[in-house]
Design a protein around this motif. Structure first.
Motif, short mmCIF file in Angstrom:
data_model
loop_
_atom_site.label_atom_id
_atom_site.label_comp_id
_atom_site.label_asym_id
_atom_site.label_seq_id
_atom_site.Cartn_x
_atom_site.Cartn_y
_atom_site.Cartn_z
N ASP A 190 0.81 -1.23 0.00
CA ASP A 190 0.00 0.00 0.00
C ASP A 190 0.84 1.27 0.00
OD1 ASP A 190 -2.22 -1.65 0.11
OD2 ASP A 190 -2.33 -1.59 2.30
N PHE A 191 2.17 1.15 -0.01
CA PHE A 191 3.03 2.33 0.06
C PHE A 191 4.01 2.32 -1.11
CE2 PHE A 191 1.64 1.41 4.35
CZ PHE A 191 1.30 2.67 4.85
N PRO A 192 4.53 3.47 -1.45
CA PRO A 192 5.53 3.53 -2.53
C PRO A 192 6.78 2.72 -2.17
CG PRO A 192 4.67 5.71 -2.02
CD PRO A 192 4.15 4.81 -0.96
N LYS A 193 7.44 2.23 -3.19
CA LYS A 193 8.61 1.39 -2.96
C LYS A 193 9.76 2.15 -2.33
CE LYS A 193 7.65 -1.97 -6.60
NZ LYS A 193 8.17 -2.64 -7.81
N ASP A 194 9.81 3.46 -2.54
CA ASP A 194 10.91 4.25 -2.00
C ASP A 194 10.60 4.84 -0.63
OD1 ASP A 194 8.95 5.89 -2.90
OD2 ASP A 194 10.26 7.31 -3.93
N ASP A 195 9.52 4.41 0.01
CA ASP A 195 9.17 4.92 1.33
C ASP A 195 10.02 4.21 2.38
OD1 ASP A 195 8.07 5.85 3.64
OD2 ASP A 195 5.99 5.49 3.09
N PRO A 196 10.95 4.94 3.03
CA PRO A 196 11.85 4.27 3.98
C PRO A 196 11.19 3.88 5.30
CG PRO A 196 12.25 6.62 3.99
CD PRO A 196 11.22 6.37 2.93
N THR A 197 10.01 4.39 5.56
CA THR A 197 9.33 4.09 6.83
C THR A 197 8.57 2.78 6.80
OG1 THR A 197 7.34 5.31 6.17
CG2 THR A 197 9.10 6.55 7.28
N VAL A 198 8.46 2.16 5.65
CA VAL A 198 7.69 0.93 5.49
C VAL A 198 8.64 -0.26 5.55
CG1 VAL A 198 6.11 -0.35 4.01
CG2 VAL A 198 5.98 2.14 4.12
N VAL A 199 8.26 -1.27 6.32
CA VAL A 199 9.05 -2.49 6.42
C VAL A 199 8.74 -3.39 5.23
CG1 VAL A 199 9.55 -4.53 7.81
CG2 VAL A 199 9.10 -2.34 8.93
N ARG A 200 9.76 -3.70 4.46
CA ARG A 200 9.60 -4.57 3.30
C ARG A 200 10.49 -5.80 3.47
NH1 ARG A 200 7.03 -1.81 -0.69
NH2 ARG A 200 6.96 0.47 -0.44
N PRO A 201 10.01 -6.96 3.08
CA PRO A 201 10.86 -8.15 3.16
C PRO A 201 12.05 -8.02 2.23
CG PRO A 201 8.82 -8.64 1.97
CD PRO A 201 8.66 -7.27 2.55
N ASP A 202 13.22 -8.39 2.72
CA ASP A 202 14.43 -8.35 1.91
C ASP A 202 14.88 -9.76 1.58
OD1 ASP A 202 15.30 -9.24 4.33
OD2 ASP A 202 16.61 -7.54 4.76
N ALA A 203 16.07 -9.88 1.01
CA ALA A 203 16.58 -11.19 0.62
C ALA A 203 16.71 -12.12 1.82
CB ALA A 203 17.93 -11.03 -0.08
N VAL A 204 17.08 -11.55 2.98
CA VAL A 204 17.20 -12.38 4.20
C VAL A 204 15.83 -12.91 4.61
CG1 VAL A 204 17.91 -12.36 6.61
CG2 VAL A 204 19.23 -11.08 4.93
N SER A 205 14.80 -12.12 4.46
CA SER A 205 13.44 -12.56 4.83
C SER A 205 13.03 -13.77 4.00
CB SER A 205 12.44 -11.42 4.61
OG SER A 205 12.84 -10.24 5.27
N TYR A 206 13.18 -13.67 2.70
CA TYR A 206 12.80 -14.78 1.84
C TYR A 206 13.69 -16.00 2.07
CZ TYR A 206 9.68 -11.68 -0.77
OH TYR A 206 8.66 -10.85 -1.12
N GLY A 207 14.97 -15.75 2.28
CA GLY A 207 15.87 -16.87 2.54
C GLY A 207 15.54 -17.59 3.83
#
Length: 806
Positions: free
Chosen positions: A280-297
């Motif tokens: 629901d937020f822009p991809k460049d929003d630094p305040t939003v927690v997004r899964p990274d490579a470590v999350s998927y791994g």
């Protein structure tokens, strides 16, 4: 200072190079310009600071005309002393020295802070603590650095960390801050003390008034992940309690807790939650927690720990569709799944991807800790071994051997014993015994010594070669691999430079004799391993039972069961399955049924192949009660109480029963099973219809045959294309025209008959026929039942439940 008859007098006096102001500190004319007023005020404050407020006092100012005091000389006791260049220089020199001293002390404190932290991160915990203890009055930063050094130690010094904390707070009057508790929490996490971490999290707010931040919560969640056993439930609860500024590190710690416990479902749910919130937020929003490579791994690791190999392949496919970066750890999990599933092509694809992979950038300072695992960069030895094993299990043994060469080239070192053994295992599955021996020679040339697993795989390759040759009745091709396998076993026993054979090597050799139909050789190897003081296993007796099955010897089967009892080995499903097949080949269907009963009584779950073997044994018999036993076996298979929920009749089951009923001229029962087969979702083959129609015709019931052929139309068959059916149809039509009778639908009585024939509703009580089958035998006869023979009367009692003696 005099300017335009406006006068300022500053009374100064010096004593032993210390500024002393005796009477008036400062007389400032109200006519002093603004910029001069600021300068005077600055001078006043500097004097006050450097003299610590004791050298002067300020009195009310008095207007003093310059011409009234022009001729006065400097003196003490209230006399005004005009400032000179010498007094001003003296003041500046003194202030500079004091400032330099204060700066030096401050730099020394900062240097000590940095030195303690540096020693702790380099793993020199004792040096860091020695330096800290040498400080008479440590600061809060120095205490935090000492606690952090204890947290980074191997093993973690949680006790010393808490002692430093208690001493600093109670004896040094230091006030802990959030960084203090962060270091203490880190010590608890690395020591796998989840309960202590939770207590500390509660204490820091209640007892010390320090509000935990996202870093402290993340470390507490990490403690739950590292606990033994892992505490995923507590980790998820802490994640919900954490402040809103929780970053991806905290979420990854919770995912790690799920992965450590093998709870793949909560891990996937948390990952989906992260994806939905970020969508629901822009991809460049630094305040939003997004899964990274470590999350998927980490999610892949959770599936790997739970053995959900198909789920790993599904998740990695979704990751690639979303262009998620795969790091080395993620690809290793995928390669493990490829190995377990036997997917050589996919393994090669991900191995090539791993060669170009780069480690993901960490957002924490964890890599600075001594002894920490470094991120995987490029394909390592583990990746190559998994890929070779995937090729072996997937039947592409040639590719596995080629990967040995790629491994030597890319890693610039010879493959290890595990890589060679994996390639030889591929030869074992394929029966390529010559290539297996050649790989052993290559190993030794590379300076790699084979171990017992390697030799067991080589002998296993000989066993598979014997089985392949026997399958096509090429008995001449059996002798050479059998000879080579037994020679290798002999060398292992006599050559001191070669490892001694263990039970796995003997099991492989017994399997060679079993596949080569050498029952005496297999029994001789059993004697040898007992002489070598090795204990046989279920696999040992499984191969021995296979040897009995290959030569169709039920007498030898009795001997194997007796020796199995003497060795206190309980037979498993594989042993029972081979024994039932042996009884079938030996023409003893009643023993096959008794073995099935024995399996169920011991709590084992026969699979569909075992049930079909028992049915095949009954249908191949020539006795009048064979079909009754076959149908009884079918009912046991369908019974929810006595059969595993995953076991259901398949196409082979119905084919065996239908063919036998048609051959025994029981077309009506065969037709009932045809209808049951269709209701279970299987379309009967045309041969089954043909055999049933032929049985009706042989019994002189062409109209019944014609009615059955009409049913064939519903399954899309054209009986005009089958010569036998076409002939039967014409004959039935002629008779129908003569007698003037058309086709009749199945009667309600026939519906009841089929329900009665195939239903298991009447066999759910403990006193029914099936209960009699699975009731079991006396303990004294536990392994002797295979020697019993039963006449028809006893078999009838066995089937109808009146005789429960066996």
């Amino acid at each position: 200072w005099n300017r335009k008859k406006r006068t300022t007098r500053i009374l100064l006096s010096t004593k032993q190079l210390v500024v002393s102001i005796i009477n008036n500190a400062m007389l400032i004319s109200h006519h002093l310009r603004r910029r001069r007023h600021n300068a005077s005020l600055t001078l006043l404050l500097s004097c006050f600071l450097f003299s610590k407020g004791n050298a002067f006092h300020v009195t009310p100012w008095t207007r003093i005309q310059h011409h009234q005091h022009h001729d006065r000389q400097p003196c003490l006791g209230g006399t005004i002393i005009p400032p000179t260049s010498s007094t001003t220089s003296l003041y500046a020199t003194t202030a500079s020295k004091q400032e330099s001293k204060r700066s030096t002390e401050k730099n020394k404190i900062v240097q000590l802070d940095r030195e303690i932290v540096k020693l702790g991160r380099r793993g020199k915990t004792d040096d860091a603590l020695q330096l800290y203890n040498s400080i008479q009055h440590p600061t809060i930063r120095q205490m935090n650095g000492a606690i952090d050094a204890c947290a980074r130690a191997r093993p973690t010094r949680t006790k010393e960390a808490h002692q430093i904390f208690q001493n600093g707070v109670q004896n040094q009057n230091l006030k802990p801050n959030v960084f203090t508790f962060g270091s203490l929490m880190s010590a608890c996490a690395r020591a796998r003390q989840a309960e202590k971490a939770l207590q500390l999290l509660k204490s820091m707010k209640v007892d010390y008034g320090v509000e935990p931040n996202a870093v402290v919560f993340s470390t507490a969640i990490s403690a739950c992940a590292r606990a033994e056993p892992a505490q995923p439930r507590l980790a998820l609860e802490l994640l919900r309690q954490a402040p809103h500024e929780m970053n991806v590190v905290g979420y990854n710690a919770a995912l790690s807790a799920c992965a450590s416990a093998g709870q793949w479902e909560p891990a996937i749910e948390l990952l989906r939650e992260m994806e939905e919130k970020a969508a629901d937020f822009p991809k460049d929003d630094p305040t939003v927690v997004r899964p990274d490579a470590v999350s998927y791994g980490t999610v892949l690791a959770a599936c790997e720990r739970a053995g959900k190999w198909d789920m790993i392949m599904q998740q990695v496919e979704e990751m690639q569709q979303m262009n998620v970066y795969l790091d080395g750890m993620s690809i290793t999990s995928v390669l493990h799944a490829c190995q377990q599933l036997g997917l050589p092509d996919e393994a090669m694809e991900y191995l090539e991807l791993m060669k170009t992979s780069q480690p993901s950038q960490r957002k924490t300072m964890g890599n600075r800790r001594k002894g920490v695992k470094r991120p995987i960069q490029g394909a390592d030895a583990v990746a190559y071994r998994l890929a070779i094993s995937a090729c072996a299990r997937g039947g592409n043994w040639q590719q596995g051997i080629r990967l040995l060469g790629d491994m030597r080239k890319d890693l610039e070192e010879s493959p290890d014993v595990m890589a060679y053994t994996s390639a030889i295992t591929g030869c074992e599955y394929a029966g390529e015994w010559k290539r297996a021996f050649a790989l052993v020679d290559t190993m030794r040339k590379d300076g790699v010594e084979p171990n017992v697993v390697t030799f067991a795989a080589v002998i296993g390759a000989c066993a598979t070669a014997c089985a392949n040759a026997a399958r096509i009745d090429n008995y001449d091709a059996i002798q050479l691999p059998k000879k080579k396998a037994l020679q290798l076993l002999k060398v292992m026993k006599k050559d001191a430079t070669v490892v001694d054979p263990n039970i796995n090597v003997y099991n492989a050799a017994i399997r060679v004799c079993a596949e080569a139909m050498d029952l005496d050789g297999a029994m001789n190897l059993l004697d040898q391993l007992e002489e070598d003081e090795l204990e046989p296993t279920q696999r040992t007796f499984g191969s021995l039972v296979t040897a009995c099955e290959r030569v169709e010897s039920s007498d030898a089967l009795n001997t194997v069961f007796r020796r199995m009892r003497d060795a206190s080995i309980t037979p498993n499903e594989i042993i029972y399955g081979a024994a039932i097949s042996c009884c079938r080949k030996a023409g003893e269907p009643e023993r096959a049924l008794l073995l099935l009963r024995k399996m169920i009584r011991e709590g084992l779950s026969p699979n569909i192949a075992t049930f079909n073997t028992v049915i095949m044994a009954q249908t191949e018999g020539g006795g009048k009660r064979d079909m009754e036993r076959a149908i009884l076996t079918y009912k046991i298979m369908n019974s929810a109480k006595h059969s595993h929920a995953s076991v259901h009749p398949n196409r082979q089951t119905y084919t065996l029963i239908l063919t036998a009923l048609a051959n025994k001229k029981q077309p009506r029962e065969a037709e009932l099973f045809l209808r049951k087969m269709r209701s279970d979702g299987y379309v009967p083959d045309v041969d089954l219809y043909t055999s049933t129609v032929t049985a009706y015709e042989r019994l002189g019931q062409p109209l019944e045959a014609l009615r059955l052929m009409e049913t064939m139309r519903e399954d899309g068959y054209d009986f005009y294309e089958v010569k036998v059916l076409n002939s039967a149809f014409k004959k039935a039509v002629t008779i129908a025209n003569v007698v003037g009778q058309g086709l009749r639908p199945p009667s309600s009585d026939e519906d009841d008959d089929i329900e009665k024939l195939v239903s298991t509703n009447d066999y759910d009580d403990d006193d029914d026929v099936i209960a009699a089958v699975v009731a079991g035998v006396d303990d004294d006869d536990e392994f002797e039942f295979v020697q019993l023979s039963f006449d028809d009367d006893k078999i009838g009692g066995f089937l109808n439940g009146t005789d429960k003696t066996f």
